[in-house]
Design a protein around this motif. Structure first.
Motif, PDB file in Angstrom:
ATOM      1  N   TRP A  10      35.624  41.604  42.430  1.00  0.00           N
ATOM      2  CA  TRP A  10      36.816  42.316  41.967  1.00  0.00           C
ATOM      3  C   TRP A  10      36.624  43.834  41.974  1.00  0.00           C
ATOM      4  O   TRP A  10      37.600  44.580  41.971  1.00  0.00           O
ATOM      5  CB  TRP A  10      37.240  41.851  40.576  1.00  0.00           C
ATOM      6  N   ASN A  11      35.384  44.292  41.952  1.00  0.00           N
ATOM      7  CA  ASN A  11      35.157  45.734  42.015  1.00  0.00           C
ATOM      8  C   ASN A  11      34.034  46.111  42.986  1.00  0.00           C
ATOM      9  O   ASN A  11      33.648  47.280  43.060  1.00  0.00           O
ATOM     10  CB  ASN A  11      34.841  46.302  40.629  1.00  0.00           C
ATOM     11  N   ASP A  12      33.517  45.094  43.713  1.00  0.00           N
ATOM     12  CA  ASP A  12      32.427  45.312  44.665  1.00  0.00           C
ATOM     13  C   ASP A  12      31.256  46.069  44.031  1.00  0.00           C
ATOM     14  O   ASP A  12      30.582  46.877  44.681  1.00  0.00           O
ATOM     15  CB  ASP A  12      32.925  46.081  45.902  1.00  0.00           C
ATOM     16  N   LYS A  13      31.026  45.783  42.774  1.00  0.00           N
ATOM     17  CA  LYS A  13      29.954  46.452  42.054  1.00  0.00           C
ATOM     18  C   LYS A  13      28.755  45.528  41.930  1.00  0.00           C
ATOM     19  O   LYS A  13      28.915  44.313  41.767  1.00  0.00           O
ATOM     20  CB  LYS A  13      30.444  46.873  40.665  1.00  0.00           C
ATOM     21  N   SER A  14      27.565  46.106  42.014  1.00  0.00           N
ATOM     22  CA  SER A  14      26.340  45.323  41.907  1.00  0.00           C
ATOM     23  C   SER A  14      25.597  45.652  40.614  1.00  0.00           C
ATOM     24  O   SER A  14      25.581  46.803  40.166  1.00  0.00           O
ATOM     25  CB  SER A  14      25.417  45.582  43.096  1.00  0.00           C
ATOM     26  N   TYR A  15      25.004  44.634  40.035  1.00  0.00           N
ATOM     27  CA  TYR A  15      24.235  44.750  38.798  1.00  0.00           C
ATOM     28  C   TYR A  15      22.863  44.112  39.038  1.00  0.00           C
ATOM     29  O   TYR A  15      22.747  43.114  39.746  1.00  0.00           O
ATOM     30  CB  TYR A  15      24.926  44.034  37.642  1.00  0.00           C
TER      31      TYR A  15
END
Length: 478
Positions: free
Chosen positions: A62-67
């Motif tokens: 949904w935000n193309d964010k990586s953790y």
């Protein structure tokens, strides 16, 4: 290719296979799987297991964010991700070198549904005990925006980390076996909020409240009765801490909006203890989740003839379940951000599992819609006893949360009793006013106390004009 070369090739592929087998794909908690629902507009936890000390990467579509998180010595990892406003479907990719994709993820509102058999009772009903109208509701239950998961029964002396179950999209096969109270609650939320709803059921029939408390908290109440790791569990649903360990612990920390609870029948013989146990349990759950005083809405147990569980007339008043209902009524003042769905009109004298599950689930949903989601211009609180005033031989009993007044819907108002200093209660004559009742009896010249519907089994006759019933109550503490 000669024989030696062929053997070398086979040996190579064998080594690759062995290497691949030990490089196991990351394992997620059962909560994090296809069709799951995550709480919207929050920072929610995601956890699982990988090789010890390995680095795990989580990417949210949904935000193309990586953790990124590092697995501990035991392989467990946990990280927090940000969620958007309700929507989907999305994907979550989890990788420790080998990718695992969680598909068809929705973002919406997540609620925990917990308690004993009246929460556990599925839409299809128990054998010989129906859920009224459920067959048509099961038939019409297909809804991509309602997802459910049920933690299986598990009684343990040691806290468990995971369980075996799957998220299911609402359809006839899934919903017929899911909590009726939970489903009716979630269905109304989905209809009114128009967002995806995730329901996590953690319930066990016949369970006492003590079974849902941690070992640390239970020791203060139960002392040596709390089982140690490896001890024999005498009663799987009524032994302190064992359901907390086996069923609740694996879901603690999952991002959610709040909890609905339907329990108390098993504790009917100890209402005084329940007054302390129940708020303590709620407080502990809130501390463990770490998201503040999340909404906690519970169903008051319905009237039922509990005398079938004992033989002596001497204990009939002592074990009158109205005292447990009264403990639940009082808990509203002890549990912040709570609400109670009153079921005085749906109890059944010979069945402890009322067939009117839709009323219970939807009354819980009314609390959530009004109190948590701030929907305007409708009623969600039952009228509640507020105060009484003695005027000669009469008592005026007033109520709160009665903006539009009280009613019996044309039926006789019954169930009131009045007592003098001798503490003997007599049936009362009642005059109904808009927001109060006037109670008297020719046998009580100087009244000191009033009770309403204070019986094991009784059908409530007093309502708000919105159709929500008044709880049984007492003005005394005898």
């Amino acid at each position: 290719m000669n024989k030696i070369t062929c053997k070398l090739v086979l040996l190579f592929f064998a080594c690759v296979a062995i290497f691949s087998s030990v490089q196991a794909k990351v394992k997620m908690s059962a909560l994090f799987a296809d069709h799951m629902v995550l709480q919207q507009q929050s920072e929610v936890a995601i956890w699982g297991w990988a090789d010890a000390r390995s680095e795990v990467n989580v990417t949210t579509s949904w935000n193309d964010k990586s953790y990124t998180a590092k697995a501990a010595k035991d392989g467990k990892f946990k990280l927090m991700v940000e969620t958007p406003a309700a929507g989907g479907p999305y994907e979550i990719i989890v990788s420790d070198g080998e990718a695992l994709t969680i598909e068809n993820v929705l973002i919406g509102e997540v609620w925990l549904c917990s308690g004993q058999s009246n929460m556990e009772m599925p839409m299809k009903g128990f054998r010989g005990q129906p859920v009224l109208g459920s067959n048509m509701d099961i038939l019409k239950s297909n809804n991509e925006n309602i997802r459910v998961i049920t933690v299986p029964r598990s009684s343990q002396t040691v806290a468990q980390e995971n369980f075996e179950a799957k998220w299911k999209v609402a359809d006839a096969a899934a919903i017929r076996n899911f909590s009726a109270t939970g489903y009716y609650f979630g269905r109304l939320l989905n209809e009114m909020l128009d967002v995806p709803i995730g329901l996590i059921e953690v319930s066990y029939g016949g369970s006492c409240v003590q079974a849902w408390m941690s070992p640390e908290t239970s020791v203060a109440f139960e002392g040596k009765q709390v089982p140690a790791p490896g001890d024999t569990i005498p009663v799987p649903n009524r032994t302190p801490t064992v359901l907390f360990n086996g069923m609740l612990n694996p879901v603690i920390g999952y991002g959610m909006k709040g909890c609905i609870w339907y329990q108390g029948e098993t504790n009917y013989q100890e209402p005084d203890r329940y007054e302390e146990l129940f708020p303590t349990m709620v407080n502990e759950w809130r501390e463990l989740w770490g998201i503040g005083n999340f909404p906690f809405y519970y169903a008051q147990i319905a009237p039922f003839d509990y005398s079938v569980f004992y033989s002596s007339e001497d204990v009939k008043e002592k074990y009158n379940s109205a005292y447990l209902r009264d403990a639940q009524r009082k808990a509203l003042d002890d549990i912040p951000n709570s609400g109670m769905a009153v079921l005085m009109d749906v109890g059944e004298e010979t069945c402890i599992h009322p067939m009117h599950k839709q009323e219970g689930g939807e009354r819980l949903a009314l609390w959530a819609l009004g109190e948590t989601y701030d929907l305007p211009d409708f009623s969600y609180k039952s009228p509640a006893y507020d105060a009484f005033e003695v005027k000669g031989s009469q008592v005026v009993v007033s109520f709160k949360d009665v903006a539009n007044g009280l009613t019996t819907f044309g039926k006789e108002l019954t169930g009131f009793e009045i007592a003098g200093e001798n503490k003997v209660f007599y049936p009362a004559d009642v005059f109904l006013r808009t927001k109060s009742v006037v109670v008297s009896s020719p046998r009580v010249e100087k009244p000191v106390a009033v009770r309403y519907a204070f019986k094991d089994f009784i059908v409530g006759t007093l309502f708000g004009t919105d159709g929500l019933p008044v709880s049984s109550f007492r003005t005394d503490d005898w």
